[in-house]
Write an enzyme that holds these catalytic residues in place. Structure first.
Site, PDB file in Angstrom:
ATOM      1  N   HIS A 118      -6.887  -6.567   1.401  1.00  0.00           N
ATOM      2  CA  HIS A 118      -5.830  -5.604   1.093  1.00  0.00           C
ATOM      3  C   HIS A 118      -4.547  -5.911   1.861  1.00  0.00           C
ATOM      4  O   HIS A 118      -3.454  -5.875   1.297  1.00  0.00           O
ATOM      5  CB  HIS A 118      -6.344  -4.195   1.421  1.00  0.00           C
ATOM      6  CG  HIS A 118      -5.378  -3.098   1.149  1.00  0.00           C
ATOM      7  ND1 HIS A 118      -4.737  -2.953  -0.064  1.00  0.00           N
ATOM      8  CD2 HIS A 118      -4.943  -2.067   1.947  1.00  0.00           C
ATOM      9  CE1 HIS A 118      -3.942  -1.892  -0.021  1.00  0.00           C
ATOM     10  NE2 HIS A 118      -4.046  -1.345   1.191  1.00  0.00           N
TER      11      HIS A 118
ATOM     12  N   SER B  25       0.834  -1.199   0.000  1.00  0.00           N
ATOM     13  CA  SER B  25       0.000   0.000   0.000  1.00  0.00           C
ATOM     14  C   SER B  25       0.872   1.254   0.000  1.00  0.00           C
ATOM     15  O   SER B  25       1.648   1.470  -0.928  1.00  0.00           O
ATOM     16  CB  SER B  25      -0.965  -0.051   1.189  1.00  0.00           C
ATOM     17  OG  SER B  25      -2.062   0.801   1.002  1.00  0.00           O
TER      18      SER B  25
ATOM     19  N   ASP C 186      -0.580  -5.217  -3.236  1.00  0.00           N
ATOM     20  CA  ASP C 186      -1.944  -4.708  -3.376  1.00  0.00           C
ATOM     21  C   ASP C 186      -2.001  -3.186  -3.494  1.00  0.00           C
ATOM     22  O   ASP C 186      -2.765  -2.529  -2.788  1.00  0.00           O
ATOM     23  CB  ASP C 186      -2.827  -5.187  -2.220  1.00  0.00           C
ATOM     24  CG  ASP C 186      -4.298  -5.265  -2.647  1.00  0.00           C
ATOM     25  OD1 ASP C 186      -4.583  -5.996  -3.613  1.00  0.00           O
ATOM     26  OD2 ASP C 186      -5.136  -4.601  -2.042  1.00  0.00           O
TER      27      ASP C 186
END
Length: 295
Positions: A273, A119, A143
């Site tokens: 996620h 992220s 992700d």
């Protein structure tokens, strides 16, 4: 006196690993431009992998991955997170994070073969690869794409998962309240894992209340500078998607492949996620395979 490493045997047990002996893990603080950047060093050997966590997380998010992986590694607390110092301006955009972590990587892990960024940590990796040629030999994005910050804005609270907690209250009456909130946002994750994560990601204030161990973002992340960074870098990238996550769309992958025709993409079924929390052993396997393929 309990230490932040006392929960590692519980991580190991959850993974089906022998809790003894555990790797030697130490916290190291580095001052960069007058601000402290903190990191966890896994073993005293030459470090092979650097891990950068996502927004609202900290270096301990990688504990189970690193126990499964079993290679010398450095997990860095991004500015404004964990034990790293907060910025007065609340600006944690990737290019500024890159300025903070690059000297740490250069000093503590100069021979690292791979940087794994999840992220916000992945976007920081993209920026660092462009701004510091040769620093990042190979990278894994977990992700995330340059479009992810804008894409998240249009997701429901449910689809954001634990990321939705970042925009919630700052302080809480007790730790159990935080654990229950996090469990509701990550219903497929073991409660023991959630409890550990909350303990590592909170601190108790002088009035006895609890607050998150991260600062609030006051600057938005735009995709265009990150796409430019990708075009300016020659670092090989791999992308790992969470099969249940909506943070990366198929069209994002098409664009990534235009910038990186050799992009390798993995999808971890059943993971959201935070792939490192939902499927740590599978993520460790992919990281290990990527390390081996580099030789």
């Amino acid at each position: 006196m309990p230490t932040e490493f006392d929960l590692l045997p519980e991580n190991a047990e959850e993974l089906g690993l022998e809790p003894d002996p555990l790797p030697s893990v130490t916290r190291i603080d580095t001052v960069v431009d007058g601000r402290t950047v903190s990191a966890l060093r896994w073993t005293t050997e030459s470090l092979r992998v650097v891990f950068l966590h996502g927004g609202g997380q900290n270096a301990h998010t990688w504990d189970s991955v690193l126990l499964s992986l079993g290679v010398p590694a450095l997990a860095i607390d991004l500015p404004g997170h964990g034990h790293s110092q907060w910025r007065e301006d609340g600006d944690y955009r990737p290019h500024l994070n890159a300025e903070a972590v690059a000297p740490v990587i250069r000093e503590l892990a100069p021979d690292a073969e791979l940087v794994v960024g999840m992220s916000l940590g992945g976007l920081t990796t993209i920026s660092a690869a462009a701004r510091y040629p040769g620093l990042i030999k190979r990278a894994i994005l977990v992700d995330v794409s340059p479009e992810s910050p804008k894409r998240v804005e249009n997701l429901s609270k449910k689809d954001r998962g634990t990321v939705a907690l970042v925009s919630g209250p700052d302080t809480f009456d007790d730790l159990d309240e935080l654990i229950e909130l996090t469990a509701a946002a990550a219903p497929n994750r073991p409660k023991s894992s959630i409890r550990r994560g909350v303990i590592h990601n909170t601190r108790q204030t002088d009035d006895g209340r609890w607050r998150w161990r991260y600062d609030r973002f006051r600057k938005s992340i735009e995709p265009e500078p990150l796409w430019k960074d990708l075009s300016d870098s020659d670092t090989p990238f791999t992308l790992i998607r969470g099969g249940l996550s909506q943070f990366v769309a198929d069209e994002d992958i098409d664009t990534l492949r235009r910038y990186r025709p050799g992009l390798v993409v993995f999808t971890v079924d059943g993971a959201g996620h935070s792939v490192q929390s939902d499927a740590p052993s599978e993520l460790a396997r992919i990281v290990g395979d990527t390390l081996r393929s580099a030789h």
